[in-house]
Write a protein that holds these residues in place. Sequence first.
Motif, PDB file in Angstrom:
ATOM      1  N   LYS A   1       0.819  -1.224   0.000  1.00 51.52           N
ATOM      2  CA  LYS A   1       0.000   0.000   0.000  1.00 51.52           C
ATOM      3  C   LYS A   1       0.852   1.274   0.000  1.00 51.52           C
ATOM      4  CE  LYS A   1      -3.914  -2.296   0.624  1.00 51.52           C
ATOM      5  NZ  LYS A   1      -5.189  -2.131  -0.010  1.00 51.52           N
ATOM      6  N   ALA A   2       2.161   1.150  -0.143  1.00 49.68           N
ATOM      7  CA  ALA A   2       3.053   2.316  -0.064  1.00 49.68           C
ATOM      8  C   ALA A   2       2.698   3.392  -1.078  1.00 49.68           C
ATOM      9  CB  ALA A   2       4.508   1.883  -0.217  1.00 49.68           C
ATOM     10  N   GLU A   3       2.399   2.993  -2.292  1.00 50.34           N
ATOM     11  CA  GLU A   3       2.054   3.989  -3.327  1.00 50.34           C
ATOM     12  C   GLU A   3       0.777   4.744  -2.951  1.00 50.34           C
ATOM     13  OE1 GLU A   3       3.812   4.957  -5.913  1.00 50.34           O
ATOM     14  OE2 GLU A   3       5.381   3.429  -5.820  1.00 50.34           O
TER      15      GLU A   3
ATOM     16  N   LEU B   1      -0.326   5.241   0.114  1.00 50.97           N
ATOM     17  CA  LEU B   1       0.035   6.107   1.240  1.00 50.97           C
ATOM     18  C   LEU B   1       0.756   7.353   0.738  1.00 50.97           C
ATOM     19  CD1 LEU B   1       1.144   3.263   3.641  1.00 50.97           C
ATOM     20  CD2 LEU B   1      -0.741   4.853   4.100  1.00 50.97           C
ATOM     21  N   LYS B   2       1.673   7.167  -0.193  1.00 47.61           N
ATOM     22  CA  LYS B   2       2.418   8.306  -0.757  1.00 47.61           C
ATOM     23  C   LYS B   2       1.461   9.241  -1.498  1.00 47.61           C
ATOM     24  CE  LYS B   2       6.848   7.034  -0.007  1.00 47.61           C
ATOM     25  NZ  LYS B   2       7.928   7.863   0.473  1.00 47.61           N
ATOM     26  N   ALA B   3       0.502   8.671  -2.226  1.00 51.58           N
ATOM     27  CA  ALA B   3      -0.469   9.482  -2.968  1.00 51.58           C
ATOM     28  C   ALA B   3      -1.324  10.328  -2.026  1.00 51.58           C
ATOM     29  CB  ALA B   3      -1.357   8.588  -3.829  1.00 51.58           C
ATOM     30  N   LYS B   4      -1.456   9.879  -0.774  1.00 48.34           N
ATOM     31  CA  LYS B   4      -2.234  10.632   0.218  1.00 48.34           C
ATOM     32  C   LYS B   4      -1.343  11.541   1.065  1.00 48.34           C
ATOM     33  CE  LYS B   4      -6.341   7.883   0.495  1.00 48.34           C
ATOM     34  NZ  LYS B   4      -7.563   8.077   1.244  1.00 48.34           N
ATOM     35  N   GLY B   5      -0.101  11.755   0.612  1.00 45.81           N
ATOM     36  CA  GLY B   5       0.765  12.735   1.256  1.00 45.81           C
ATOM     37  C   GLY B   5       1.799  12.202   2.228  1.00 45.81           C
ATOM     38  N   VAL B   6       1.911  10.898   2.376  1.00 48.46           N
ATOM     39  CA  VAL B   6       2.909  10.348   3.294  1.00 48.46           C
ATOM     40  C   VAL B   6       4.290  10.472   2.650  1.00 48.46           C
ATOM     41  CG1 VAL B   6       3.739   8.245   4.439  1.00 48.46           C
ATOM     42  CG2 VAL B   6       1.296   8.788   4.430  1.00 48.46           C
TER      43      VAL B   6
ATOM     44  N   VAL C   1       9.457   1.433   2.015  1.00 52.14           N
ATOM     45  CA  VAL C   1       9.504   1.256   3.471  1.00 52.14           C
ATOM     46  C   VAL C   1      10.966   1.161   3.906  1.00 52.14           C
ATOM     47  CG1 VAL C   1       8.868  -0.234   5.412  1.00 52.14           C
ATOM     48  CG2 VAL C   1       7.265   0.089   3.510  1.00 52.14           C
ATOM     49  N   LYS C   2      11.361   2.039   4.837  1.00 51.96           N
ATOM     50  CA  LYS C   2      12.724   2.030   5.360  1.00 51.96           C
ATOM     51  C   LYS C   2      12.749   1.220   6.649  1.00 51.96           C
ATOM     52  CE  LYS C   2      15.530   5.433   4.973  1.00 51.96           C
ATOM     53  NZ  LYS C   2      16.330   6.660   5.040  1.00 51.96           N
ATOM     54  N   PHE C   3      13.601   0.222   6.706  1.00 50.29           N
ATOM     55  CA  PHE C   3      13.742  -0.646   7.870  1.00 50.29           C
ATOM     56  C   PHE C   3      14.793  -0.047   8.795  1.00 50.29           C
ATOM     57  CE2 PHE C   3      11.599  -3.204   4.853  1.00 50.29           C
ATOM     58  CZ  PHE C   3      10.970  -4.230   5.532  1.00 50.29           C
TER      59      PHE C   3
END
Length: 163
Positions: free
Chosen positions: A63-65, A67-72, A99-101
């Motif tokens: 879901k990263a893309e 989340l990014k599209a919603k400003g994360v 995602v950064k570990f």
Amino acid sequence: MAPTISAGDVIPDGKLSYLDENNQKQDLSVHSLAAGKKIVIVGVPGAFTPTCSQKHVPGFIEKAEELKAKGVDEILCVSVNDHFVMKEWSKSFPENKHVKFVADGSGAYTRSLGLELDLSEKGLGIRCRRFALLVEDQKVKAANIESGGEFTVSSADDILKAL
């Protein structure tokens, strides 16, 4: 012990670490990273553990893309493991681009959040409770914190609903 971080709180500052592409240890300040940005901090009890590796973290990678599209701006996955373990764990997700570990090797940052989980009876020591925090300009907007080993409120979909 009840969790201490909650929506409306300023996220505590602290240092987390990771190994960069040259295997050099890098420290990052949570306050510096979160200043003027929207970040998600995903806390997991342990690298390579079943729920973390098969459900929790994959959801944020998938879901990263969205989340990014919603400003994360940043998605951090943090665990009370060292930066060597977190680097190796990150390699088990070759599809990951966002995602950064990061490591909280001594658990100091986890303690500052009030989110430690004592799994000593299971031979695992003090770990991080499973959670997902939505932080905007250092202020917690959503604190989705699990009790015990559950996985019911801290998914990527739960954070998307909070955005």
